[in-house]
Design a protein around this motif. Structure first.
Motif, mmCIF file in Angstrom:
data_model
loop_
_atom_site.group_PDB
_atom_site.id
_atom_site.type_symbol
_atom_site.label_atom_id
_atom_site.label_comp_id
_atom_site.label_asym_id
_atom_site.label_seq_id
_atom_site.Cartn_x
_atom_site.Cartn_y
_atom_site.Cartn_z
ATOM 1 N N PHE A 161 44.977 40.527 33.522
ATOM 2 C CA PHE A 161 44.374 39.905 34.710
ATOM 3 C C PHE A 161 42.864 40.190 34.745
ATOM 4 C CE2 PHE A 161 48.804 40.157 35.922
ATOM 5 C CZ PHE A 161 49.015 38.988 36.634
ATOM 6 N N PHE A 162 42.503 41.475 34.513
ATOM 7 C CA PHE A 162 41.081 41.850 34.592
ATOM 8 C C PHE A 162 40.249 41.113 33.538
ATOM 9 C CE2 PHE A 162 42.638 46.259 36.174
ATOM 10 C CZ PHE A 162 42.687 45.789 37.478
ATOM 11 N N HIS A 213 37.582 27.564 44.934
ATOM 12 C CA HIS A 213 38.925 28.038 44.571
ATOM 13 C C HIS A 213 38.973 28.661 43.179
ATOM 14 C CE1 HIS A 213 40.035 25.953 48.230
ATOM 15 N NE2 HIS A 213 41.131 26.711 48.216
ATOM 16 N N LEU A 214 38.083 28.189 42.290
ATOM 17 C CA LEU A 214 38.003 28.858 40.982
ATOM 18 C C LEU A 214 37.532 30.298 41.174
ATOM 19 C CD1 LEU A 214 36.386 26.232 38.550
ATOM 20 C CD2 LEU A 214 38.715 27.100 38.535
ATOM 21 N N PHE A 233 38.660 34.090 39.676
ATOM 22 C CA PHE A 233 37.921 35.342 39.490
ATOM 23 C C PHE A 233 38.480 36.458 40.384
ATOM 24 C CE2 PHE A 233 34.135 37.978 40.720
ATOM 25 C CZ PHE A 233 34.127 38.735 39.559
ATOM 26 N N LEU A 234 38.343 36.283 41.709
ATOM 27 C CA LEU A 234 38.790 37.361 42.607
ATOM 28 C C LEU A 234 40.303 37.544 42.537
ATOM 29 C CD1 LEU A 234 36.543 36.596 45.721
ATOM 30 C CD2 LEU A 234 36.219 38.358 43.991
ATOM 31 N N GLY A 235 41.054 36.433 42.462
ATOM 32 C CA GLY A 235 42.515 36.505 42.454
ATOM 33 C C GLY A 235 43.038 37.326 41.278
#
Lengths: 137, 413
Positions: free
Chosen positions: B16-17, B52-53, B58-60
């Protein structure tokens, strides 16, 4: 004084010495850094010895829990000893990057180690072997 | 409680990171294609797609990676087939993000509906599973609150797509839009940052423990304030109160930290002040104009959230990689400490870059807006490079140590 509060104080002393040693390394005060590193290592090793030679065997005998939480703690002590050796070498060589790296890793390792001891193991010891508290006070 | 023996296999959160900077870079590249007029319209399709990207891609990715890792370490929550479910969740997030962004850019209802269905199923399943496991573990984990926020964000986002597609349910678009923004940014994003801060700030910066009252009541209070703002826009005025309480608690901890020269200390302080500033100004500026809203949102992400994320990643990733190395190479080897994986000078450079992004955002927005995505692109490249190098260094060290160990054991005695 309980086992938890007595040994918690020892943890705080060790944290203080390590943080002070790191601050002196960042400031390039290597003579002070070497002294504080030495005090930190001696204090921490004495604390580990107290646990490994006195607390853990008595707790294991009283609770019958051999190879459980105390074994995890011993393994983490071994990792911390490796890092302390690195810390002393970095201080002797006045290598600030190496010292800060060892200090930070050791801090994180000890912080999570202390949390486990203070929240889980020491309260179990307080319940199982309360008579040892007087020796540690 | 902190139980690192319950760590997930490090590759699960790392996936994820390591994906997050690529979405950030894509967002920056798309921002470069927008003209001056599109930069001023917060509800223009390209701006919605890029938002939303950033939020999901990114944050998600960073928030979900952190949530999985922190849940495992703090409460012992782990799936039975963690690698499989970790990969499934990662795929759901990437696919849902790509379809949602494309659907918003082209205003294609079919894509939006498919994206909403994928993200809703994936995120709601995760939230319900985590809440169930927290409840069964018997720990009163502060992580329950951001997980509730994640679920509410997924529900409000799906309702929003439903209203846009079918006009169902019969709720005003503005109301559900406000609900979605408040729930995503406050009850999910900020709540998770606060929950993580409760553990990592005392530990990483050798600071005193958080006051018990904050630990216990702050996140439920934040959820209540956010729900009040969802029900009625006037509720936005009270949203800053729990954040300010957290900010003062955090600043006090940072003041008493024993690691005063650590760059992470400044990043936490700078980020938290900016997050609180945006929330305090929000009720007065949000309805003024689209430009003011975009400035607030940009400042919130670049000056508020990004420095804190930088501080978290630069500590959590090298420590996890070092622990994983020690698991495979119990003693010796070339890798003595986490500074060999992620040197502090990298954190310093990332810190300068993220603070520069926050400080220059407003003037650049007014004077030369095309410079903003270029700086974002630089940051995305820098963080992707640091993560890649850290992982490579760890892998090489493991292979070397194992080869050396095999050679030693094969030598005739």
């Amino acid at each position: 004084m309980s086992i938890t509060s007595a040994l918690l104080q020892q943890h705080r002393h060790c944290d203080d010495y390590l943080a002070q040693a790191e601050a002196t390394a960042r400031a390039g005060q290597w003579s002070d850094c070497q002294k504080l590193t030495s005090i930190f290592c001696q204090t921490t090793l004495a604390h580990f010895a107290l646990e490994e030679d006195s607390l853990f065997p008595v707790f294991e005998q009283a609770s019958g829990m051999i190879g459980g939480p105390t074994q995890v703690m011993r393994n983490e002590h071994a990792q911390a000893r490796d890092l302390m050796q690195g810390l002393q070498e970095a201080a002797a060589q006045q290598d600030s990057d190496d010292f800060i790296g060892c200090a930070e890793t050791l801090l994180l390792l000890l912080q999570q180690h202390n949390m486990k001891e203070e929240n889980i193991l020491y309260p179990m010891c307080d319940r199982t072997i309360p008579h040892l508290a007087e020796e540690f006070a | 409680m902190f139980l690192p023996e319950f760590s997930l296999p490090v590759r699960i959160p790392l996936r994820f990171f390591r994906t997050a900077p690529w979405w950030l870079a894509l967002s920056a590249l798309l921002l470069l294609t927008l003209d001056a007029d599109q930069w001023q319209q917060r509800f223009a399709p390209p701006m919605l797609a890029i938002t939303h990207l950033l939020a999901l891609g990114f944050l998600g990715n960073i928030m979900l990676g952190a949530l999985l890792q922190v849940s495992a370490v703090l409460t012992g929550v782990r799936a039975k087939h963690a690698p499989f479910w970790g990969m499934a969740l990662w795929l759901v997030l990437q696919l849902g993000t790509a379809m949602l962004a494309l659907g918003l850019w082209q205003m294609q209802p079919v894509l939006l509906q498919a994206a909403a269905a994928i993200l809703f199923c994936g995120l709601i399943s995760l939230a319900l599973w985590l809440l169930h496991r927290f409840w069964r573990s018997g720990t009163r984990s502060v992580l329950s609150w951001p997980v509730i926020g994640l679920g509410l964000t997924a529900v409000s986002g799906t309702l929003l797509v439903g209203i846009l597609s079918y006009g169902f349910p019969a709720i005003g678009l503005n109301e559900i839009l406000r609900a979605h923004i408040v729930l995503a940014s406050i009850t999910w994003l900020i709540a998770l940052i606060i929950a993580v801060a409760f553990t990592v700030v005392p530990m990483f910066l050798v600071a005193p423990a958080w006051p018990q009252a904050l630990n216990r009541w702050l996140l439920p209070a934040l959820l209540l304030c956010a729900l009040a703002a969802v029900m009625d826009a006037r509720g936005l005025t009270i949203l800053c109160l729990p954040i300010l309480a957290w900010l003062f608690g955090l600043l006090r901890l940072l003041q008493n930290s024993q690691r005063r020269a650590d760059p992470a200390r400044y990043l936490w302080g700078w980020g938290a002040v900016n997050m609180a500033l945006v929330l305090a100004l929000l009720p007065w500026l949000v309805d003024v104009s689209d430009t003011a809203s975009i400035l607030m949102a940009g400042h919130f992400v670049l000056a508020g959230v990004l420095p804190i994320i930088t501080a978290m990643l630069a500590k959590i990733i090298p420590f996890l990689l070092w622990l994983d190395y020690r698991l495979q190479v119990p003693s010796g080897g070339k890798l003595r400490h986490m500074g060999q994986l992620f040197p502090e000078r990298w954190l310093k450079r990332l810190a300068y870059l993220s603070i520069a992004m926050g400080i220059t955002f407003w003037p650049l927005f007014q004077l030369t807006f095309k410079a903003i995505p270029i700086i974002i692109l630089l940051y995305a490249g820098a963080i992707a490079y640091c993560l890649r190098r850290s992982v490579q260094t760890q892998q090489v060290a493991i292979v070397q140590a194992k080869t050396l160990s095999a050679q030693t054991s094969n030598q005739p005695k």
